[in-house]
Design a protein around this motif. Structure first.
Motif, PDB file in Angstrom:
ATOM      1  N   LEU A   1     -10.556  -7.374  13.163  1.00 24.29           N
ATOM      2  CA  LEU A   1      -9.707  -7.482  11.902  1.00 24.29           C
ATOM      3  C   LEU A   1      -8.064  -7.356  12.373  1.00 24.29           C
ATOM      4  O   LEU A   1      -8.105  -6.799  13.597  1.00 24.29           O
ATOM      5  CB  LEU A   1      -9.822  -6.268  11.114  1.00 24.29           C
ATOM      6  CG  LEU A   1     -11.214  -6.590  10.181  1.00 24.29           C
ATOM      7  CD1 LEU A   1     -11.477  -5.267   9.304  1.00 24.29           C
ATOM      8  CD2 LEU A   1     -11.062  -7.585   9.239  1.00 24.29           C
ATOM      9  N   LYS A   2      -7.194  -8.025  11.610  1.00 19.44           N
ATOM     10  CA  LYS A   2      -5.699  -7.958  12.461  1.00 19.44           C
ATOM     11  C   LYS A   2      -5.181  -6.846  11.724  1.00 19.44           C
ATOM     12  O   LYS A   2      -5.305  -6.810  10.334  1.00 19.44           O
ATOM     13  CB  LYS A   2      -5.039  -9.344  12.100  1.00 19.44           C
ATOM     14  CG  LYS A   2      -5.854 -10.431  12.833  1.00 19.44           C
ATOM     15  CD  LYS A   2      -5.483 -11.704  12.496  1.00 19.44           C
ATOM     16  CE  LYS A   2      -6.115 -13.012  12.926  1.00 19.44           C
ATOM     17  NZ  LYS A   2      -5.679 -14.255  12.537  1.00 19.44           N
ATOM     18  N   GLY A   3      -4.169  -6.148  12.188  1.00 21.23           N
ATOM     19  CA  GLY A   3      -3.060  -5.361  11.650  1.00 21.23           C
ATOM     20  C   GLY A   3      -3.310  -4.561  10.830  1.00 21.23           C
ATOM     21  O   GLY A   3      -4.449  -3.687  10.942  1.00 21.23           O
ATOM     22  N   THR A   4      -2.970  -4.778   9.376  1.00 17.95           N
ATOM     23  CA  THR A   4      -3.284  -3.714   8.275  1.00 17.95           C
ATOM     24  C   THR A   4      -4.739  -3.871   7.919  1.00 17.95           C
ATOM     25  O   THR A   4      -5.314  -2.908   7.380  1.00 17.95           O
ATOM     26  CB  THR A   4      -2.277  -3.955   7.050  1.00 17.95           C
ATOM     27  OG1 THR A   4      -2.172  -5.217   7.014  1.00 17.95           O
ATOM     28  CG2 THR A   4      -1.015  -3.306   7.394  1.00 17.95           C
ATOM     29  N   ASP A   5      -5.350  -5.052   8.056  1.00 18.27           N
ATOM     30  CA  ASP A   5      -6.730  -5.291   7.669  1.00 18.27           C
ATOM     31  C   ASP A   5      -7.533  -4.091   8.637  1.00 18.27           C
ATOM     32  O   ASP A   5      -8.285  -3.407   8.198  1.00 18.27           O
ATOM     33  CB  ASP A   5      -7.283  -6.476   7.998  1.00 18.27           C
ATOM     34  CG  ASP A   5      -6.675  -7.440   6.694  1.00 18.27           C
ATOM     35  OD1 ASP A   5      -6.240  -6.859   5.857  1.00 18.27           O
ATOM     36  OD2 ASP A   5      -6.856  -8.789   7.178  1.00 18.27           O
ATOM     37  N   ALA A   6      -7.254  -3.903   9.937  1.00 23.11           N
ATOM     38  CA  ALA A   6      -7.912  -3.426  10.683  1.00 23.11           C
ATOM     39  C   ALA A   6      -7.490  -1.862  10.417  1.00 23.11           C
ATOM     40  O   ALA A   6      -8.479  -0.967  10.382  1.00 23.11           O
ATOM     41  CB  ALA A   6      -7.567  -3.584  12.153  1.00 23.11           C
ATOM     42  N   LEU A   7      -6.366  -1.655  10.001  1.00 26.41           N
ATOM     43  CA  LEU A   7      -6.077  -0.093   9.561  1.00 26.41           C
ATOM     44  C   LEU A   7      -6.817   0.343   8.400  1.00 26.41           C
ATOM     45  O   LEU A   7      -7.256   1.378   8.493  1.00 26.41           O
ATOM     46  CB  LEU A   7      -4.515  -0.345   9.240  1.00 26.41           C
ATOM     47  CG  LEU A   7      -3.801   1.297   8.987  1.00 26.41           C
ATOM     48  CD1 LEU A   7      -4.318   2.196  10.171  1.00 26.41           C
ATOM     49  CD2 LEU A   7      -2.342   0.847   8.915  1.00 26.41           C
ATOM     50  N   VAL A   8      -7.026  -0.814   7.380  1.00 28.90           N
ATOM     51  CA  VAL A   8      -7.678  -0.114   6.182  1.00 28.90           C
ATOM     52  C   VAL A   8      -9.178   0.294   6.582  1.00 28.90           C
ATOM     53  O   VAL A   8      -9.660   1.108   6.125  1.00 28.90           O
ATOM     54  CB  VAL A   8      -7.607  -1.522   5.203  1.00 28.90           C
ATOM     55  CG1 VAL A   8      -8.961  -1.092   3.908  1.00 28.90           C
ATOM     56  CG2 VAL A   8      -6.394  -1.624   4.588  1.00 28.90           C
ATOM     57  N   LYS A   9      -9.992  -0.594   7.513  1.00 24.93           N
ATOM     58  CA  LYS A   9     -11.119  -0.507   7.941  1.00 24.93           C
ATOM     59  C   LYS A   9     -10.989   1.164   8.804  1.00 24.93           C
ATOM     60  O   LYS A   9     -11.957   1.822   8.523  1.00 24.93           O
ATOM     61  CB  LYS A   9     -11.598  -1.603   9.059  1.00 24.93           C
ATOM     62  CG  LYS A   9     -13.006  -1.026   9.662  1.00 24.93           C
ATOM     63  CD  LYS A   9     -13.470  -1.960  10.834  1.00 24.93           C
ATOM     64  CE  LYS A   9     -14.897  -1.394  11.240  1.00 24.93           C
ATOM     65  NZ  LYS A   9     -14.755  -0.345  12.071  1.00 24.93           N
TER      66      LYS A   9
END
Ligand SMILES: O=C(O)CCC(=O)C(=O)O
Ligand SMILES: [Fe+2]
Length: 438
Positions: A289-297
């Protein structure tokens, strides 16, 4: 009804508080700000500034450009040209330069730190006066490609700025200014570099004078396994704490998914999905995942919620009922959707999930009847709350045109969503405390 959904029917008067908790999660997710690009300059030396190129594609007549001494830059009369890597070699070594470590810190900050970047030199672009590069997205070359790195070599030019656009925002990289200010203050010239997720729209404005020379690299997640994960500690953003707090409150509430279910997050970035006749597995994207998508995960991980990227297929319009929404770990065949396809999706793959909205005002029993009452062994129903809405974020490489240009046949590309599985209330109350993993 003795269907597979064993949920305690939520009474309508709990909808309000659940929606309220959910909207706090949504707001804090939408406020997360992560990097979409990073940039800088890098000083060249006389052993890193040369570039050799073949003057024609078949001859062995070669040219040499030395970017520490740009006065000799004697480029073609043509306005713009590009060379692929069969035509040039550069002394600058992106791996040795350390730039990829910076890109890793900035763009893969929230991913598993053991992911390594593989940068593949792709093209040399030369822009003379009057030339530009119109707005585009970089074509994903594989499912592992996540970004692009552009290096602008130190040649005097005006114009030719690189603008990135993402949703309503834009950001301009004024490389010409960076290069000219470096050139006057430092003994050796520096190149200017910028890296960004390759699904971000970008364009190069018209070069007004001089020549602008850029090298482009495609950035991939490397396939070879690293020796050991790097243990880097990143300092949390303030918005992270807000999302954690709102998620904690949501999970701590007995009226939210009392018998378990899932939270759905529509992804913010696009992900390359190779088009093939085989099933495409969406799950590997969970680690990429990229950026904030990775952060949500990462934040969901900290609550021990199991996360998976899944495709969302909504056949409700075709069948006039809103219970025909599926989450699938793999792509469904491209083609028209008929009763048989739906039956296959529903019955043949127990990994597919059929989405039930626990916040529906209508009688949920009546809605379950057409599918689950008659077909007991099919896709497992899952009560899913949308934390952030889903959208059409899957990037289909141009190879999809191999199927022909006739779009009327019906295309069912998945919308990608991050699904966080939520255990039943009784199981999660012990484990809902965020660990410091994130
Ligand atoms: O030259 C640049 O700055 C960008 C080039 C580019 O976007 C591309 O080659 O895809
Ligand atoms: Fe590009």
């Amino acid at each position: 009804m003795s269907g597979a959904v064993e949920h305690t029917p939520p009474s309508a008067n709990t909808f309000g508080p659940v929606k309220e908790l959910l909207s706090r999660v949504r707001e804090s997710t939408e406020k997360l700000a992560g990097n979409r690009h990073c940039s800088g300059t890098y000083a060249l030396t006389d052993t890193t500034s040369g570039l050799a190129y073949r003057k024609s594609s078949d001859g062995d007549d070669a040219g040499w450009l030395d970017f520490t001494n740009e006065d000799i830059l004697d480029l073609s009369y043509r306005k713009a040209w590009k060379l692929d890597t069969s035509r040039f070699a550069t002394q600058f070594d992106v791996v040795k330069s350390g730039l990829l470590d910076v890109v890793h810190d900035e763009l893969l900050r929230y991913n598993d730190s053991s992911l390594k970047i593989d940068a593949q030199l792709y093209k040399l672009n030369v822009y003379g006066p009057g030339s530009h590069f119109k707005s585009h997205l970089d074509t994903p070359r594989s499912d592992r490609m996540f970004g692009s790195l552009v290096i602008i070599l130190p040649t005097t030019h005006a114009g030719g700025d690189l603008t990135l656009r993402f949703k309503e925002t834009s950001w301009t990289f004024e490389s010409s200014k960076l290069l000219s200010s470096k050139g006057t203050t430092e003994a050796t010239p520096s190149l200017a570099w910028v890296a960004f997720y390759s699904d971000i729209e970008h364009e190069v404005s018209v070069v007004e004078s001089g020549y602008r020379v850029s090298l482009t690299y495609n950035l991939y997640y490397a396939t070879d396994p690293p020796l050991a994960p790097l243990l880097t500690q990143t300092s949390p953003l303030p918005e992270e704490a807000t999302l954690k707090a709102s998620l904690k409150d949501l999970l701590a509430s007995p009226i939210v998914l009392p018998d378990g279910g899932a939270l759905g997050f529509g992804l913010t970035f696009k992900y390359p999905v190779g088009v093939s006749t085989e099933d495409i597995d969406f799950d590997p994207i969970t680690r990429r995942l990229k950026g904030t998508d990775a952060l949500v995960k990462r934040i969901c991980d900290s609550f021990n919620l199991e996360c998976h990227v899944k495709g969302l297929y909504d056949f409700s319009e075709d069948f006039g009922e809103d219970t025909h929404v599926y989450l699938t770990p793999k792509s469904l065949p491209v083609g028209t959707c008929d009763e048989d396809t739906l039956y296959d999706i529903d019955i043949n793959c127990s990994e597919n999930l059929r989405v039930i909205n626990p916040l529906r005002e209508k009688d949920s029993k009546a809605d379950d009847k057409p599918v689950s009452a008659q077909r007991k062994t099919g896709a497992s129903p899952v009560s899913l709350l949308w934390a952030t809405p889903f959208n059409d974020l899957v990037s289909v490489p141009s190879a999809s045109l191999a199927y022909g240009n006739d779009y009327s046949v019906g295309w069912f590309y998945a919308k990608l969503v991050l699904v966080a599985l939520v255990p039943p209330y009784k199981e999660r109350i012990g484990g809902s405390k965020a660990t410091d993993k994130a």
